[in-house]
Motif scaffolding. Structure first.
Motif, PDB file in Angstrom:
ATOM      1  N   SER A 247       7.813  23.477 -21.981  1.00 37.57           N
ATOM      2  CA  SER A 247       7.142  22.309 -21.415  1.00 37.57           C
ATOM      3  C   SER A 247       5.734  22.686 -21.001  1.00 37.57           C
ATOM      4  O   SER A 247       5.505  23.734 -20.383  1.00 37.57           O
ATOM      5  N   ALA A 248       4.774  21.829 -21.340  1.00 35.54           N
ATOM      6  CA  ALA A 248       3.382  22.026 -20.920  1.00 35.54           C
ATOM      7  C   ALA A 248       3.123  21.411 -19.553  1.00 35.54           C
ATOM      8  O   ALA A 248       1.969  21.258 -19.147  1.00 35.54           O
ATOM      9  N   GLY A 249       4.186  21.066 -18.833  1.00 37.12           N
ATOM     10  CA  GLY A 249       4.051  20.476 -17.511  1.00 37.12           C
ATOM     11  C   GLY A 249       4.606  19.065 -17.481  1.00 37.12           C
ATOM     12  O   GLY A 249       4.870  18.457 -18.516  1.00 37.12           O
ATOM     13  N   PRO A 250       4.796  18.519 -16.295  1.00 38.26           N
ATOM     14  CA  PRO A 250       5.346  17.165 -16.177  1.00 38.26           C
ATOM     15  C   PRO A 250       4.341  16.111 -16.600  1.00 38.26           C
ATOM     16  O   PRO A 250       3.146  16.233 -16.334  1.00 38.26           O
ATOM     17  N   GLY A 251       4.834  15.081 -17.260  1.00 44.70           N
ATOM     18  CA  GLY A 251       4.002  13.935 -17.621  1.00 44.70           C
ATOM     19  C   GLY A 251       4.547  12.678 -16.979  1.00 44.70           C
ATOM     20  O   GLY A 251       5.476  12.726 -16.162  1.00 44.70           O
ATOM     21  N   ALA A 252       3.978  11.530 -17.350  1.00 42.38           N
ATOM     22  CA  ALA A 252       4.409  10.265 -16.755  1.00 42.38           C
ATOM     23  C   ALA A 252       5.860   9.950 -17.099  1.00 42.38           C
ATOM     24  O   ALA A 252       6.546   9.262 -16.341  1.00 42.38           O
ATOM     25  N   LYS A 253       6.332  10.460 -18.236  1.00 42.03           N
ATOM     26  CA  LYS A 253       7.693  10.162 -18.689  1.00 42.03           C
ATOM     27  C   LYS A 253       8.581  11.398 -18.677  1.00 42.03           C
ATOM     28  O   LYS A 253       9.607  11.427 -19.356  1.00 42.03           O
ATOM     29  N   GLY A 254       8.194  12.418 -17.921  1.00 41.06           N
ATOM     30  CA  GLY A 254       8.994  13.621 -17.841  1.00 41.06           C
ATOM     31  C   GLY A 254       8.268  14.826 -18.408  1.00 41.06           C
ATOM     32  O   GLY A 254       7.075  14.764 -18.722  1.00 41.06           O
ATOM     33  N   PRO A 255       8.964  15.955 -18.562  1.00 38.98           N
ATOM     34  CA  PRO A 255       8.339  17.173 -19.090  1.00 38.98           C
ATOM     35  C   PRO A 255       7.760  16.944 -20.480  1.00 38.98           C
ATOM     36  O   PRO A 255       8.348  16.242 -21.313  1.00 38.98           O
ATOM     37  N   ARG A 256       6.582  17.561 -20.746  1.00 41.07           N
ATOM     38  CA  ARG A 256       5.905  17.428 -22.040  1.00 41.07           C
ATOM     39  C   ARG A 256       6.278  18.642 -22.904  1.00 41.07           C
ATOM     40  O   ARG A 256       5.640  19.688 -22.837  1.00 41.07           O
TER      41      ARG A 256
END
Length: 427
Positions: A247-256
């Motif tokens: 994962s490149a970090g959390p996004g608006a819809k969850g982990p990227r």
């Protein structure tokens, strides 16, 4: 917290009037005013004319760079933590005319095309506690500005400011932050900065690790530095086992989540080519990486993912505190407005960090639906408008400002008509 933030910069203003105007300006930037230019900030503050705000940005005696240093220190004090990352990036400010300092037709990601605009180079600071803009430089184009003394003089551009490609001011800001003991073992940025070998060399000399985006055509050396090859060619030759999901970090819809691979390049074990592959489209992105010590793939992925924090900073700064709402042309005025907007943004980030739960939600484990998310910068600004509300507005005050605006609009219209008539008649 607002009073303490103001106390940090109070000594930068030698007289009480600009100090009071600065406080009123910051309150206006944090307000729900539709546009945060001098006119609306003055109206929001209860002034009868925009003069105090205009003097604050143009003529009042105070050092915007010194306030910038206070902004940087404030960010470190409230957001600092282990693993901090400095992020360099630019953003555009679409403008009309040719009088504003540094304006010309140039590509800006803000519009996604070539527009008449100014471009600012910024430095952001991102940690697990939050993110904020901590430094800024107005980019000065070469031919259209540096070789035109009269135009420079009219825009108030100092003689010491000369043309430099964007990586140069980026390095100056990074070096200043490191000299100020900002806790940031990493630097990241997009291709405009990753393609510059002098920036990478300066970071290595300083002992600061980097994860910088580069083009697919970038040539790297594999096989202990013996074989030069394009980055995309290296990626095409990788076996399926070389790719790992991270994962490149959390996004608006969850982990990227993306697929990632890394390849040792050069002659030491601290230099890598990092490749990111979109799991849906297969699109590839490339990064040159260096660190003073051995690091894991997961750490390089984390730093690469943090780069998007600067985009979030730009979005919040423009939508919440009026970073791009200014109507100034002068070099000094631009830096002053931008600096005050940066202070407003880092104040909101500090409040958010202070209000964050001691045990943050695990990024891979969704919270119960009944639990509210942590306070965000937009939500905090919305709440502050009630606490730090403007003075009561009477009908007479509203009418006064309506007349003021329309008179100045009439003056501007008459000036345009006269100039156009003179151009048509050759006078």
């Amino acid at each position: 917290m607002f009073d303490r933030a103001m106390a940090r910069i109070a000594g930068r203003f030698g007289r009480v009037e600009p100090r009071a105007s600065a406080r009123a300006c910051l309150l206006g930037l944090l307000s729900q005013a539709e546009r945060k230019n001098c006119w609306q900030l003055a109206e929001q503050a209860g002034h009868i004319r925009p003069g105090p705000m205009q003097r604050l940005l143009r003529y009042a005696r105070w050092d915007a760079d010194a306030v910038r240093d206070d902004v940087r220190t404030y960010a470190v004090d409230h957001l600092g933590s282990n693993g901090g990352v400095l992020i360099v990036d630019g953003t555009g400010f679409v403008k009309k005319g040719r009088a504003s300092a540094g304006v010309q037709r140039q590509y800006t990601g803000t519009a996604g095309r070539i527009e008449n605009s100014q471009v600012g180079v910024f430095l952001a600071y991102a940690t697990s506690r939050g993110r904020a803009l901590i430094d800024r430089r107005l980019y000065l184009p070469g031919q259209s500005w540096c070789s035109d003394p009269e135009r420079r003089r009219a825009a108030g551009i100092p003689e010491t400011v000369q043309f430099a490609t964007k990586p140069r001011p980026a390095w100056e800001m990074i070096a200043a932050a490191l000299d100020a003991v900002v806790q940031a073992p990493w630097v990241t940025g997009d291709e405009a900065y990753g393609q510059d070998p002098q920036l990478r060399a300066a970071l290595e000399t300083r002992g600061t690790g980097y994860v910088l985006a580069v083009a697919c055509s970038t040539r790297v050396r594999i096989n202990q530095g013996r074989t030069p090859v394009r980055a995309d060619t290296v990626a095409d030759r990788l076996p399926a086992t070389a790719w790992q999901r991270h994962s490149a970090g959390p996004g608006a819809k969850g982990p990227r989540y993306y697929d990632w691979a890394w390849i040792h390049i050069g002659t030491d074990n601290h230099r890598h080519l990092l490749v990111r592959r979109n799991r849906t489209s297969g699109e590839l992105a490339f990064y040159l990486c260096w660190s003073p010590t051995s690091v894991s793939l997961a750490e390089l992925v984390r730093v690469a993912g943090v780069r998007w924090s600067v985009e979030e900073c730009f979005q919040a700064a423009k939508s919440q505190v009026g970073l791009d709402h200014y109507q100034v042309r002068h070099w000094t005025s631009w830096h002053r407005h931008i600096t005050l907007a940066m202070l407003a943004l880092v104040f909101l980030a500090a409040v958010a960090a202070d209000a964050a739960p001691k045990r943050p939600t695990h990024p891979h484990r969704p919270a119960r639906s009944s639990e509210p998310i942590p306070l965000t910068v937009p939500e905090i600004r919305h709440l502050l408008t009630t606490v730090l509300g403007p003075p009561a507005v009477t009908a007479a005050r509203m009418l006064h400002w309506s007349i003021w605006r329309r008179r100045h609009q009439a003056t501007a219209r008459l000036s345009h008509y006269r100039r156009r008539a003179a151009d048509e008649t050759g006078g």
